[in-house]
Design an enzyme around this catalytic site. Structure first.
Site, short mmCIF file in Angstrom:
data_model
loop_
_atom_site.label_atom_id
_atom_site.label_comp_id
_atom_site.label_asym_id
_atom_site.label_seq_id
_atom_site.Cartn_x
_atom_site.Cartn_y
_atom_site.Cartn_z
N GLU A 326 0.76 -1.23 0.08
CA GLU A 326 0.12 -0.10 0.13
C GLU A 326 0.78 1.47 0.18
O GLU A 326 0.59 2.59 -0.38
CB GLU A 326 -0.97 -0.15 1.34
CG GLU A 326 -0.21 0.22 2.54
CD GLU A 326 -1.25 -0.13 3.48
OE1 GLU A 326 -1.15 0.62 4.72
OE2 GLU A 326 -1.99 -1.19 3.62
N HIS A 353 -5.88 -4.03 -6.76
CA HIS A 353 -6.37 -2.99 -5.75
C HIS A 353 -7.48 -2.23 -6.10
O HIS A 353 -8.13 -2.45 -6.87
CB HIS A 353 -5.25 -2.26 -5.07
CG HIS A 353 -4.27 -3.05 -4.18
ND1 HIS A 353 -3.78 -2.41 -3.00
CD2 HIS A 353 -3.95 -4.19 -3.96
CE1 HIS A 353 -3.26 -3.54 -2.34
NE2 HIS A 353 -3.34 -4.51 -2.75
#
Length: 448
Positions: A326, A353
């Site tokens: 992330e 994602h």
């Protein structure tokens, strides 16, 4: 999102006019808040969640649990110390409809909870949520005795036909595309009749720190967890059936959301202090201390918090981000401003994602004059002189903050749909401009 004075369709990313010197209080962790909500909803007694993050993803989680019968009261904690949510467990029931938005934690953590409910629970969400993988959760739950209708898609929309309980037991899943597949089964496992034994069969396992976070929070709530880290079998997690405790949990600051502010210190040769940075944490964002130090900064954990200082010089980096994927958009943005090439590896799963982050970063940085190429599992970034332009976000909060990072050093960057930061950081634009302070009078006006 509609255009508004606060969030214009193309938000002019502020240019830094000097070294940043600011203290930035980062809101609570989304990952901790949403795990805390699930565990509290499954507990045997009421609990408190203090300093929770209020953002789109966490409010979607709270509303979903309310729809299934859980009481969540928002207010001030019993000692008056700040915002706190009181979670009151109740008999889970349907029929209910859950809007997951585009929140991976909601779409993956709640189907096992729904399997424990009495009645059907339908899950739906944003168009992008239909493209995100759920097969590990769906197949795993079916193997454990749940009945799920998904028309064979292995994705949303779907309906879980809860029977009030779930047998549980051993199950094998491939979590190569998301560690949340493992966490989703573990979080509800203490309520399964036989607990669970989750065996990961894939060749890779991204974002391991998030599984460690799940395990730590389960243990703190009274669950018995056997893990590879505690001497158990590799890639196998076992949880015994048990009651969960109602906790009084204070949520840590979201360290991943501290990334753009630390990047500002690195890029401008300034200093940013983030209060309440924990000495020990399972949050992936803690890796920023080492990564950004390697890229040219320095940091110190003090009584005031984490103090990060930049020199104004940014070095390229060759780094495996498999455990902390992330962080990739922010690191890529900094790397585009560095003095040497960077290679970001181990993040092929980012293609699944909120958007295909590898393709999006490549397209948007290159549109500003950059030289980014995709590799099989990441990005190769060769710094080039950048110019202004529109930086598209693809409804992805971390793309928006990546664009703002580049805008610190490149005049004329405009962020399309900066409001998507509300997913995890609702006050981002105010925090960003507040960190930078007033524009010096001698600075020329920006033309947009």
């Amino acid at each position: 999102m509609t255009d508004s004075p606060a969030h214009p369709a193309h938000w002019p990313a502020p240019l830094a006019h000097g070294a940043v010197d600011a203290t930035v209080t980062v809101p609570g962790s989304k990952s901790v808040t949403n795990r805390g909500l699930v565990l509290a909803a499954l507990a045997a007694e009421p609990g408190w969640l203090r300093r929770p993050l209020r953002s789109r993803d966490t409010l979607l989680m709270a509303e979903a649990l309310r729809a299934m019968g859980v009481g969540i009261e928002e207010g001030i904690g019993p000692d008056g110390s700040g915002e706190a949510w009181r979670i009151i467990p109740a008999g889970l029931h349907g029929p209910a409809t859950v809007d997951v938005g585009n929140a991976g934690t909601v779409m993956r953590f709640l189907p096992p909870v729904a399997a424990l409910a009495d009645g059907p629970i339908r899950f739906d969400g944003d168009p992008r949520s239909y493209e995100r993988p759920l097969h590990g959760v769906i197949n795993g739950l079916r193997a454990l005795g749940a009945r799920i209708d998904d028309d064979g898609r292995g994705a949303l929309p779907l309906t879980v036909h809860g029977g009030g309980a779930l047998d549980g037991g051993p199950v094998s899943i491939d979590a190569s595309s998301s560690s949340q597949f493992v966490s989703s089964l573990l979080l509800s496992a203490p309520r399964f009749n036989q607990g669970v034994e989750v065996r990961h069969t894939g060749s890779t396992l991204p974002s391991l720190p998030h599984i460690l976070m799940t395990v730590d929070m389960l243990r703190a709530a009274g669950a018995q967890v056997d893990t590879p880290e505690s001497g158990g079998e590799p890639n196998v997690w076992r949880i015994a059936p048990s009651a969960l405790l109602g906790r009084d949990l204070t949520v840590e600051p979201d360290l991943s959301n501290a990334q753009p502010f630390l990047a500002a210190a690195l890029i401008t040769g300034g200093r940013v202090t983030v209060p309440d940075w924990p000495e020990r944490t399972t949050q992936p964002g803690d890796a920023l201390r080492e990564i950004f130090t390697t890229m040219g900064g320095s940091c110190e954990l003090t009584a005031q918090g984490l103090v990060f200082t930049g020199t104004g010089r940014i070095h390229g980096i060759d780094v495996d981000l498999g455990d902390v994927g992330e962080l990739t958009p922010g690191i890529a943005a900094v790397a585009a401003l560095a003095d040497s090439e960077s290679v970001l590896r181990g993040v092929a799963h980012l293609r699944l994602h909120e958007t295909d982050r590898l393709a999006a970063l490549t397209k948007e940085i290159n549109a500003l004059g950059g030289d980014v190429t995709e590799t099989a599992d990441g990005l190769r970034i060769r710094p080039r002189p950048l110019h202004g332009g529109v930086f598209h976000t693809y409804h992805d909060h971390r793309m928006a903050t990546a664009g703002a990072i580049i805008g610190l050093a490149v005049d004329g960057v405009r962020i399309e749909n900066v409001g998507t930061t509300a997913k995890t950081l609702p006050d981002f634009t105010d925090m960003w401009t507040g960190m930078l302070g007033p524009v010096p009078e001698a600075a020329p006006a920006r033309r947009v």
